[in-house]
Write a protein that holds these residues in place. Structure first.
Motif, PDB file in Angstrom:
ATOM      1  N   PHE A 285       7.562  -0.554   1.181  1.00 15.04           N
ATOM      2  CA  PHE A 285       5.958  -0.513   1.724  1.00 15.04           C
ATOM      3  C   PHE A 285       5.963  -0.964   3.431  1.00 15.04           C
ATOM      4  O   PHE A 285       5.291  -0.237   3.884  1.00 15.04           O
ATOM      5  CB  PHE A 285       5.382  -1.415   0.767  1.00 15.04           C
ATOM      6  CG  PHE A 285       5.018  -1.108  -0.259  1.00 15.04           C
ATOM      7  CD1 PHE A 285       5.355   0.337  -0.698  1.00 15.04           C
ATOM      8  CD2 PHE A 285       4.426  -1.943  -1.273  1.00 15.04           C
ATOM      9  CE1 PHE A 285       5.243   0.427  -2.130  1.00 15.04           C
ATOM     10  CE2 PHE A 285       4.170  -1.407  -2.739  1.00 15.04           C
ATOM     11  CZ  PHE A 285       4.510  -0.418  -3.130  1.00 15.04           C
ATOM     12  N   GLU A 286       6.875  -1.890   3.471  1.00 15.77           N
ATOM     13  CA  GLU A 286       6.801  -2.388   5.191  1.00 15.77           C
ATOM     14  C   GLU A 286       7.546  -1.144   5.803  1.00 15.77           C
ATOM     15  O   GLU A 286       7.104  -0.888   6.884  1.00 15.77           O
ATOM     16  CB  GLU A 286       7.599  -3.573   5.097  1.00 15.77           C
ATOM     17  CG  GLU A 286       6.875  -4.908   4.621  1.00 15.77           C
ATOM     18  CD  GLU A 286       7.951  -6.197   4.488  1.00 15.77           C
ATOM     19  OE1 GLU A 286       9.106  -5.887   4.853  1.00 15.77           O
ATOM     20  OE2 GLU A 286       7.013  -7.249   4.176  1.00 15.77           O
ATOM     21  N   TRP A 287       8.614  -0.355   5.099  1.00 13.86           N
ATOM     22  CA  TRP A 287       9.190   0.489   6.223  1.00 13.86           C
ATOM     23  C   TRP A 287       8.377   1.766   6.307  1.00 13.86           C
ATOM     24  O   TRP A 287       8.018   2.036   7.699  1.00 13.86           O
ATOM     25  CB  TRP A 287      10.345   0.939   5.298  1.00 13.86           C
ATOM     26  CG  TRP A 287      11.299   2.007   6.218  1.00 13.86           C
ATOM     27  CD1 TRP A 287      12.189   1.655   7.005  1.00 13.86           C
ATOM     28  CD2 TRP A 287      10.800   3.375   6.113  1.00 13.86           C
ATOM     29  NE1 TRP A 287      12.678   2.925   7.487  1.00 13.86           N
ATOM     30  CE2 TRP A 287      11.996   4.032   7.032  1.00 13.86           C
ATOM     31  CE3 TRP A 287      10.053   4.264   5.561  1.00 13.86           C
ATOM     32  CZ2 TRP A 287      11.747   5.397   7.441  1.00 13.86           C
ATOM     33  CZ3 TRP A 287      10.027   5.877   5.639  1.00 13.86           C
ATOM     34  CH2 TRP A 287      10.738   5.980   6.674  1.00 13.86           C
ATOM     35  N   ILE A 288       7.490   2.245   5.165  1.00 18.27           N
ATOM     36  CA  ILE A 288       6.729   3.235   5.635  1.00 18.27           C
ATOM     37  C   ILE A 288       5.355   3.030   6.405  1.00 18.27           C
ATOM     38  O   ILE A 288       4.920   3.726   7.213  1.00 18.27           O
ATOM     39  CB  ILE A 288       6.188   3.892   4.312  1.00 18.27           C
ATOM     40  CG1 ILE A 288       5.358   5.242   4.627  1.00 18.27           C
ATOM     41  CG2 ILE A 288       5.496   3.103   3.270  1.00 18.27           C
ATOM     42  CD1 ILE A 288       6.343   6.350   5.274  1.00 18.27           C
ATOM     43  N   SER A 289       4.840   1.817   6.203  1.00 20.59           N
ATOM     44  CA  SER A 289       3.795   1.357   7.030  1.00 20.59           C
ATOM     45  C   SER A 289       4.195   1.282   8.498  1.00 20.59           C
ATOM     46  O   SER A 289       3.519   1.763   9.245  1.00 20.59           O
ATOM     47  CB  SER A 289       3.408  -0.075   6.654  1.00 20.59           C
ATOM     48  OG  SER A 289       2.230  -0.232   7.517  1.00 20.59           O
ATOM     49  N   GLN A 290       5.345   0.600   8.677  1.00 24.72           N
ATOM     50  CA  GLN A 290       5.765   0.546  10.181  1.00 24.72           C
ATOM     51  C   GLN A 290       6.068   1.865  10.817  1.00 24.72           C
ATOM     52  O   GLN A 290       5.782   2.425  11.856  1.00 24.72           O
ATOM     53  CB  GLN A 290       7.145  -0.112  10.444  1.00 24.72           C
ATOM     54  CG  GLN A 290       7.647  -0.504  11.642  1.00 24.72           C
ATOM     55  CD  GLN A 290       8.948  -1.348  11.644  1.00 24.72           C
ATOM     56  OE1 GLN A 290       9.472  -1.572  10.706  1.00 24.72           O
ATOM     57  NE2 GLN A 290       8.983  -2.021  12.732  1.00 24.72           N
ATOM     58  N   ASP A 299      -4.995   2.966  10.503  1.00 22.50           N
ATOM     59  CA  ASP A 299      -4.998   2.198   9.050  1.00 22.50           C
ATOM     60  C   ASP A 299      -5.043   2.639   7.808  1.00 22.50           C
ATOM     61  O   ASP A 299      -4.398   2.510   6.785  1.00 22.50           O
ATOM     62  CB  ASP A 299      -5.868   0.970   9.469  1.00 22.50           C
ATOM     63  CG  ASP A 299      -5.522   0.025  10.632  1.00 22.50           C
ATOM     64  OD1 ASP A 299      -4.255   0.184  11.036  1.00 22.50           O
ATOM     65  OD2 ASP A 299      -6.272  -0.803  11.107  1.00 22.50           O
ATOM     66  N   ALA A 300      -6.096   3.631   7.802  1.00 24.05           N
ATOM     67  CA  ALA A 300      -6.597   4.266   6.533  1.00 24.05           C
ATOM     68  C   ALA A 300      -5.380   5.175   6.028  1.00 24.05           C
ATOM     69  O   ALA A 300      -4.972   5.092   4.714  1.00 24.05           O
ATOM     70  CB  ALA A 300      -7.655   5.137   6.722  1.00 24.05           C
ATOM     71  N   VAL A 301      -4.711   5.663   6.971  1.00 11.74           N
ATOM     72  CA  VAL A 301      -3.455   6.626   6.388  1.00 11.74           C
ATOM     73  C   VAL A 301      -2.329   5.680   5.737  1.00 11.74           C
ATOM     74  O   VAL A 301      -1.726   6.003   4.789  1.00 11.74           O
ATOM     75  CB  VAL A 301      -2.853   7.484   7.741  1.00 11.74           C
ATOM     76  CG1 VAL A 301      -1.515   8.165   7.014  1.00 11.74           C
ATOM     77  CG2 VAL A 301      -4.036   8.743   7.813  1.00 11.74           C
ATOM     78  N   ARG A 302      -2.116   4.742   6.665  1.00 11.13           N
ATOM     79  CA  ARG A 302      -1.076   3.565   6.275  1.00 11.13           C
ATOM     80  C   ARG A 302      -1.354   2.914   4.993  1.00 11.13           C
ATOM     81  O   ARG A 302      -0.502   2.795   4.088  1.00 11.13           O
ATOM     82  CB  ARG A 302      -0.771   2.513   7.297  1.00 11.13           C
ATOM     83  CG  ARG A 302      -0.371   3.307   8.761  1.00 11.13           C
ATOM     84  CD  ARG A 302       0.319   2.362   9.414  1.00 11.13           C
ATOM     85  NE  ARG A 302      -0.584   1.160   9.775  1.00 11.13           N
ATOM     86  CZ  ARG A 302      -1.161   0.971  10.900  1.00 11.13           C
ATOM     87  NH1 ARG A 302      -1.447   1.865  11.762  1.00 11.13           N
ATOM     88  NH2 ARG A 302      -2.062  -0.201  11.277  1.00 11.13           N
ATOM     89  N   THR A 303      -2.726   2.812   4.906  1.00 11.32           N
ATOM     90  CA  THR A 303      -3.208   1.707   3.699  1.00 11.32           C
ATOM     91  C   THR A 303      -3.047   2.774   2.436  1.00 11.32           C
ATOM     92  O   THR A 303      -2.368   2.661   1.437  1.00 11.32           O
ATOM     93  CB  THR A 303      -4.670   1.239   3.728  1.00 11.32           C
ATOM     94  OG1 THR A 303      -4.691   0.554   4.711  1.00 11.32           O
ATOM     95  CG2 THR A 303      -4.871   0.753   2.509  1.00 11.32           C
ATOM     96  N   TYR A 304      -3.511   4.107   2.534  1.00 10.98           N
ATOM     97  CA  TYR A 304      -3.402   5.266   1.572  1.00 10.98           C
ATOM     98  C   TYR A 304      -1.882   5.275   1.090  1.00 10.98           C
ATOM     99  O   TYR A 304      -1.546   5.292  -0.071  1.00 10.98           O
ATOM    100  CB  TYR A 304      -4.142   6.277   1.877  1.00 10.98           C
ATOM    101  CG  TYR A 304      -3.662   7.400   0.760  1.00 10.98           C
ATOM    102  CD1 TYR A 304      -4.383   7.196  -0.555  1.00 10.98           C
ATOM    103  CD2 TYR A 304      -2.753   8.415   1.022  1.00 10.98           C
ATOM    104  CE1 TYR A 304      -3.896   8.204  -1.525  1.00 10.98           C
ATOM    105  CE2 TYR A 304      -2.345   9.150  -0.246  1.00 10.98           C
ATOM    106  CZ  TYR A 304      -3.021   9.381  -1.227  1.00 10.98           C
ATOM    107  OH  TYR A 304      -2.749  10.405  -2.372  1.00 10.98           O
TER     108      TYR A 304
END
Length: 323
Positions: A285-290, A299-304
Motif C-alpha cells: 500500500f505504501e509503495w503504490i501510494s508513493q 488524494d482521491a485516486v491514491r485512496t481509492y
C-alpha cells in the motif's frame, strides 16, 4: 393515425401510477393528510407532470407506437420531479408540501434532471474512454518494440458487470444497492427512487474514474505484449494489478507478466491461511501510494487505489484452495 397516437400518449400519462416509494408520492400523500394541497392545485400539479412527460416523449421517443418506451419516459418524468423535490426540501415532507404549493412543478423536474444528467454524462464518458488503447503505428516506432504478434484489442478498465451498470444509468436505472470497490454483485436494472441512490451512483462512478486514473498512471509500454493478453480476462485490471503486485514482491520490479508458477510462489510467500501477511500488505500500500503521488495523482485516486489493491489481494486470497 396522428390523432390516435396522440390519444394513446395522453391516455398512457393519465393511466400512469405514481410509485408510492417516490418522495413526490409521499409528499402528496402527506399534503392530503394535512389538507395542505388544495384539490384544484393537486389537479394542476398532475397536469403539469403530464405536460413534462409529454415533452420527454416528444424529445426522446422516435417510435410513438412503442408503448414500453413511452411508459419509461413517463416514469422518468415522475422520478426526476421527485428527486428535485427531495433535493429542494432536503427530505422534509412538511417543507416539500410548502414547496409544491409555492412553485411550478417543472422547477423540481429541472433540478432532478440537472442532478442526474451529470451522472449520465460521466457514464457516457466512461463508456467512450474507459479503456487502454493499443499503441498506434507511430507509438510503436517510438517505443522500438516488436509488436508483430501483439494483442491489438483495447483493454477495458471496467468489468462486464460495471459495463451493465454504466449502460443502465443511461436509462435512469441502476444495478447496484451498495457502494463496491469493484462491482461484483449486481441486480437487474431498476429505476432509482431516492437521492441516497443518486449519491451511491455518484460514488460508484468515482470508483471507476479513479481506477482509470490509476491505470493510466502505470507504465504501459509492454501491456499489449503480455501472454496471455489482458483483454481475454473478465477483469483485466485485477489481472494487471495482481501481475504488478507479484512482480514487486518476488522480483522487486515493475512488470505485469504473470504465470501459474510465479503466482503459486507468491501465494506461498505472501499468504497465511488465505490472508495476506499484514506487513507485506502495508508495504504494498505504501509503495503504490508513493508511486501515484510521484505521478501527481490526487488524494482521491491514491485512496481509492489502496482500497482497490486491498480488494484484489482479498479476492486472490479467497481463490487459494485450503490444503
Amino acid at each position: 393515425m396522428h390523432s390516435t397516437t396522440k390519444t394513446n400518449r395522453f391516455s398512457l400519462v393519465a393511466d400512469a401510477t405514481l410509485d408510492s416509494r417516490l418522495f413526490l408520492a409521499q409528499a402528496l400523500a402527506h399534503g392530503d393528510t394535512l389538507d395542505g394541497i388544495p384539490r384544484e392545485q393537486a389537479d394542476t400539479l398532475y397536469q403539469n407532470i403530464a405536460a413534462i412527460a409529454h415533452k420527454l416523449i416528444t424529445m426522446k421517443t422516435r417510435d410513438l407506437s412503442d408503448e414500453s418506451a413511452l411508459r419509461t419516459h413517463i416514469q422518468t418524468a415522475f422520478t426526476l420531479t421527485s428527486l428535485g423535490l427531495e433535493y429542494g426540501s432536503k427530505g422534509d415532507l412538511d417543507k416539500a408540501v410548502r414547496l409544491l404549493c409555492k412553485n411550478r412543478v417543472v422547477k423540481f423536474f429541472q433540478i432532478g434532471n440537472t442532478l442526474t444528467e451529470k451522472l449520465l454524462e460521466r457514464a457516457r464518458h466512461l463508456l467512450d474512454n474507459g479503456a487502454i488503447l493499443p499503441p498506434t503505428s507511430d507509438e510503436e516506432r517510438i517505443l522500438g518494440a516488436n509488436y508483430t504478434d501483439m494483442e491489438t484489442e483495447s483493454i477495458q478498465i471496467y468489468t462486464q458487470t460495471e459495463l451493465e451498470f454504466l449502460k443502465a444509468l443511461l436509462t435512469y436505472r441502476t444495478t447496484i444497492r451498495t457502494l463496491q470497490v469493484t462491482i461484483r454483485e449486481a441486480d437487474f436494472p431498476r429505476a432509482f427512487i431516492h437521492l441516497a441512490e443518486v449519491d451511491t451512483i455518484d460514488r460508484q462512478l468515482a470508483c471507476i474514474e479513479n481506477r482509470c486514473h490509476y491505470v493510466h498512471a502505470l507504465p504501459q509500454k509492454n501491456l499489449f505484449a503480455l501472454d496471455p493478453p489482458l483483454s481475454i480476462f473478465p477483469n483485466p485490471i485485477e489481472q494487471l494489478t495482481l501481475g504488478l503486485i507479484v512482480n514487486l514482491v518476488l522480483y522487486r520490479q515493475i512488470d505485469f507478466q504473470l504465470d501459474a508458477d510465479t503466482r503459486q510462489d507468491f501465494h506461498e510467500l505472501a499468504y497465511v491461511e488465505g490472508e495476506i501477511r499484514p506487513s507485506l500488505r502495508q508495504q504494498l500500500f505504501e509503495w503504490i501510494s508513493q508511486y501515484l503521488e510521484q505521478s501527481h495523482q490526487p488524494d482521491a485516486v491514491r485512496t481509492y487505489t489502496v482500497s482497490y489493491w486491498d480488494d484484489c489481494l482479498r479476492t486472490e486470497g479467497q481463490r487459494i484452495s485450503p490444503e
